[in-house]
Design a protein around this motif. Structure first.
Motif, PDB file in Angstrom:
ATOM      1  N   ALA A 318       0.932  -1.189  -0.093  1.00 37.98           N
ATOM      2  CA  ALA A 318      -0.067  -0.047   0.119  1.00 37.98           C
ATOM      3  C   ALA A 318       1.016   1.357   0.035  1.00 37.98           C
ATOM      4  O   ALA A 318       0.705   2.218  -0.547  1.00 37.98           O
ATOM      5  N   VAL A 319       1.962   1.117   0.729  1.00 31.84           N
ATOM      6  CA  VAL A 319       3.168   2.459   0.762  1.00 31.84           C
ATOM      7  C   VAL A 319       3.355   2.450  -0.542  1.00 31.84           C
ATOM      8  O   VAL A 319       3.479   3.804  -0.944  1.00 31.84           O
ATOM      9  N   LEU A 320       3.917   1.642  -1.127  1.00 34.80           N
ATOM     10  CA  LEU A 320       4.241   1.604  -2.657  1.00 34.80           C
ATOM     11  C   LEU A 320       3.417   2.303  -3.718  1.00 34.80           C
ATOM     12  O   LEU A 320       3.526   3.407  -4.303  1.00 34.80           O
ATOM     13  N   ILE A 321       2.141   1.772  -3.476  1.00 29.44           N
ATOM     14  CA  ILE A 321       1.088   2.145  -4.520  1.00 29.44           C
ATOM     15  C   ILE A 321       0.655   3.795  -4.153  1.00 29.44           C
ATOM     16  O   ILE A 321       0.493   4.227  -5.178  1.00 29.44           O
ATOM     17  N   PHE A 322       0.297   3.859  -2.993  1.00 31.05           N
ATOM     18  CA  PHE A 322      -0.186   5.065  -2.844  1.00 31.05           C
ATOM     19  C   PHE A 322       0.924   6.148  -2.730  1.00 31.05           C
ATOM     20  O   PHE A 322       0.590   7.425  -3.257  1.00 31.05           O
ATOM     21  N   SER A 323       2.104   5.930  -2.634  1.00 30.66           N
ATOM     22  CA  SER A 323       3.248   6.858  -2.927  1.00 30.66           C
ATOM     23  C   SER A 323       3.191   7.236  -4.407  1.00 30.66           C
ATOM     24  O   SER A 323       3.377   8.325  -4.759  1.00 30.66           O
TER      25      SER A 323
END
Lengths: 542, 201, 94
Positions: A318-323
């Protein structure tokens, strides 16, 4: 727009045309201008309270340890500062006040689509505001959770979070009704010839904003309602001992509150988009691109909420995608900035107060946006998360962006609404003082944040003392500038010289009618629009 | 467009639809939580779901579907000038709302009688996922119940306006919008029923 | 304005839709008695979507409204789907 026949029945326009006398002429009126002014004055009042709380916070941070208040009072002060500024000033600020005042006129309408509902929204706003203020003095004392109301603390603290949560529910409901009113108005009440591509950019931005208000606000409604349920009946959907997940609270909270950032800033962008062509005496460069970017921001803003949660313990995926998604929002925002600059390029620029505030919007918002990328990138965010860097960043976006746009709108449109002009020299000086104070206050915050000072702490390490004192001095300069600006504008609109129908040489519809406007804005005949909102040649201004 | 008496039906209906979207997203928050917790506790949701009575849920589904039919037909009746039929159908709808709530009352009472309610001692002994299921069940059906009551009140108000003739065959948009609200209440239930009552029986 | 004279839906259409809704309710209850594992929930949701589609299209007159209404409804549902979908980016990978 030469077909407009402004037939003022008196010099004071709609101020002389009320169904009831005295205060009832205001609180029972369904006229969009009166409702807009009701909002405007309430919003200014709450802004002043918020500023005072902010000054108290800065004063407490003048030196390490206790300066003027204890830790509990400090927690309450920053919570209230946040709640008041976010829910009572920035979110309703431009749409509810200036949207109501100006938007129907800009599209050639006599009122919004649902005037009674419009008045009802104001009542909801006031109810929510009263509940928020009441929460200070009742129950277990003022809420101390920060404006984000994160569980588990908010579910357990003995302070009066329940009432504050309900206040947010009412304020959200008010915002929703304003949004659906505006969307329907723009769809149904445009006058003859007001095609979609002739709508002024301010109204376009309100239209995009209104969709976010409709689709995102209900989520905060259910979130605070669930928090209320957890506190009151013990149904803990976010309580781990009952199988709940506290991170889900953060998801639901930011599903609204990130789009809400665009509810706050999109109308400000609309104000700037309207002001710049007028004072550059040039049609808006890339009108369609600005329109599309408004809608794109509204949509893309709904995809990025979890970038507030990199350190919450959610999944790395989620961190990767939202970033990644977060960086997409930068594109439409940058399109707007480049279009504003291109509009100014080779224009014959008039440096009047509205333009000065609009220009400071561009500069400060750009800095706020670029520092936002530092926070949007997960790797750097981990280091500065919950430090004063974040506080500095969002004050650049919210105050440097929306706040400056609100002041720009005040200087631009209040002479239209009240028919009188303020002193432009004093307004310019006030702008300079505000700008200097702003930079000293918030740039210093970013620096001290980079050095590691955490936000929301009552105390700090002695090595941060110098920078904190500099920031506090900045807050005093800022406050002096604000007082100067408000006194000048308010003195001007009540006692200044007549402003005339079109003091700035605008080509959109609101400048073609008398100042102040009459009760139904236009005379017997509805206006017929024959050219775009920034076509100064066809409007006969150039 | 300059007439002041002119009523914009499309605008009024569009505004109502926008409001319904906000209702969908309000319940949407609860459905987000349902989906997340179902993914986390599939077994517990099934074991807890068995506690719910399909007859109560199914019966209420039929009641709401029928009430939706009544409202839909009442609009046609009003526009064809059959005022008495219209009023009768609306009365039937409100009766359905009452039956729904009475059903709900018995259903909840039975659950509470068995010690299943938020914060109860019995719930504290359950698996965490089961507690979540019942919390969700109470909050979702509770919020839906509030909407049933509000919908009933709105329809009562519409009935009064029809009786007095203010809403009639030529000016019916208030009934249309009241009906839209009622159908939304039905729509939400169409999803609540399988998600809570039919979860693997 | 001609919009006051929009289509009046005949009683019969409503009755047919109501019967269809009852039948679909029966099917969804019947199907729930079989165990398909994770598919049960998708079948139930599929039938519920079909039912709500009928209610929206006919009972709520969406079939007879402007295209704007359908576009708006689609946007609202798409946003809800995005909210749920992106939440699962966290939940499924935690």
């Amino acid at each position: 727009m030469s077909d407009v026949t402004a037939t003022a029945t008196s010099d004071r326009g709609f101020f002389d045309e009320a169904k009831y006398s005295g205060i009832f002429g205001w609180i029972f009126s369904t006229d969009h201008k009166r409702i807009g002014l009701l909002y405007f004055w309430c919003i200014v009042a709450f802004f002043c309270i918020g500023v005072v709380l902010g000054l108290l916070i800065r004063l407490e941070l003048f030196a390490p340890g206790e300066t003027i208040m204890g830790p509990q009072a400090y927690n309450a002060a920053f919570t209230l500062h946040g709640v008041i500024m976010i829910f009572l000033f920035i979110i309703p600020g431009i749409p509810a006040a200036f949207g109501n005042l100006i938007m129907p006129i800009q599209i050639g309408a006599r009122d919004v689509a649902f005037p009674k509902l419009n008045l009802f929204s104001w009542y909801l706003y006031i109810t929510g505001a009263i509940m928020a203020v009441t929460s200070l003095f009742t129950g277990g004392g003022p809420p101390d959770t920060g404006w984000t109301f994160y569980v588990p603390f908010s579910a357990q603290t003995s302070t009066n979070v329940s009432l504050a949560a309900m206040a947010v529910f009412f304020l959200g409901f008010s915002s929703i009704l304003t949004g659906l009113n505006f969307v329907t108005t723009v769809h149904r009440l445009r006058t003859t010839g007001m095609t979609w591509m002739r709508i002024p950019l301010f109204t376009w931005s309100l239209y995009a904003t209104a969709w976010i208000q409709i689709l995102a606000t209900p989520v905060i409604g259910i979130t605070v309602a669930l928090l209320f349920a957890e506190r009151v009946i013990g149904a803990g959907l976010f309580d781990p001992t009952q199988g709940g997940d506290p991170i889900m609270f953060q998801h639901l909270f930011w599903i609204y509150s990130h789009p809400a950032v665009y509810i706050m800033v999109l109308p400000g962008m609309g104000v700037v988009s309207d002001i710049i062509p007028v004072f550059a005496r040039k049609p808006a460069f890339g009108y369609k691109a600005i329109v599309v970017s408004s809608l794109a921001i509204a949509f893309a803003g709904s995809l990025v909420w979890a970038h507030h949660m990199y350190t919450s313990g959610m999944s790395d995926m989620a961190v990767l995608i939202f970033s990644f998604l977060t960086f997409i929002v930068a594109i439409p925002s940058a399109i707007k900035v480049f279009n504003w600059l291109a509009t100014l390029y080779q224009g014959s620029i008039l440096l009047d107060p509205p333009l000065l505030y609009a220009l400071s919007f561009i500069l400060l918002f750009t800095i706020g946006g670029l520092t936002g990328l530092v926070l949007g990138a997960a790797a750097t965010d981990i280091h500065v998360h919950d430090t004063y860097f974040v506080v500095g960043h969002f004050h650049f976006v919210m105050f440097g962006g929306t706040g400056m746009a609100f002041f720009a709108a005040m200087h631009y449109w209040l002479p239209k609404i009240y028919g009188r002009m303020y002193d432009k020299t004093v307004a310019t000086v006030a702008w300079g003082v505000i700008f200097i104070g702003f930079c000293i206050l918030y740039i210093t915050m970013m620096v001290v944040g980079m050095q590691g000072m955490p936000r929301r702490y009552w105390d700090y390490l002695p090595e941060f003392t110098g920078l904190n004192q500099l920031a506090t001095v900045g807050s005093w300069i800022l406050a002096i500038g604000l007082i100067l600006m408000f006194v000048n504008v308010f003195r001007g609109i009540f006692k200044g010289d007549p402003a005339g129908a079109n003091p700035w040489g605008g080509a959109s519809l609101e400048w073609q009618i008398s100042s102040p406007p009459t009760m139904e804005n236009f005379g017997e005949e509805d206006p017929v629009v024959t050219h775009g909102p920034y076509d100064f040649k066809k409007a006969g201004i150039l | 467009m300059s007439g002041h008496i002119h009523k914009d039906y499309t605008g009024a209906k569009f505004g109502m639809w926008l409001f319904l979207f906000t209702e969908v997203l309000l319940f949407g928050g609860l459905f987000i939580l349902y989906s997340v917790y179902l993914a986390r506790y599939p077994k517990e949701f099934i074991s807890a779901g068995k506690e719910l009575n399909v007859w109560f849920g199914g019966g209420n589904t039929l009641v709401l579907l029928t009430s939706s039919l009544f409202v839909a037909v009442s609009i046609t009746a009003l526009r064809r000038g059959a005022k008495r039929l219209c009023l009768g159908l609306l009365g039937g709808t409100i009766a359905c709302a009452a039956i729904f709530m009475i059903n709900k009352y018995f259903e909840w009472s039975a659950k509470i009688h068995h010690g299943i309610y938020p914060g109860s001692p019995h719930m504290k002994e359950m698996m965490p996922g089961e507690v979540t299921f019942f919390n969700l069940y109470y909050l979702t059906t509770g919020l839906h119940g509030i909407h049933v009551v509000i919908g009933g009140l709105i329809l009562t108000w519409a009935m009064i306006l029809i009786k007095s003739g203010r809403v009639n065959a030529d000016d019916w948009v208030i009934l249309e919008n009241a009906g839209l609200y009622w159908h939304l209440v039905d729509l939400i239930w169409i999803f609540i029923f399988p998600l809570y009552y039919l979860i693997l029986h | 304005m001609s919009e006051e004279h929009v289509h009046i839906v005949p009683y019969k259409t409503f009755l047919v839709i109501w019967l269809a809704l009852l039948i679909l309710t029966g099917i969804t209850v019947a199907v729930a008695q079989f165990h398909f594992g994770a598919w049960n929930i998708w079948v139930a949701l599929g039938i519920a979507t079909l039912k709500s589609g009928l209610v929206v299209a006919v009972f709520m007159h969406m079939k007879y409204e402007d295209r704007l209404f359908r576009l708006a409804l689609f946007s609202a549902l798409a946003i809800l789907a995005i909210f749920i979908g992106l939440t699962f980016v966290d939940v499924l990978y935690r």
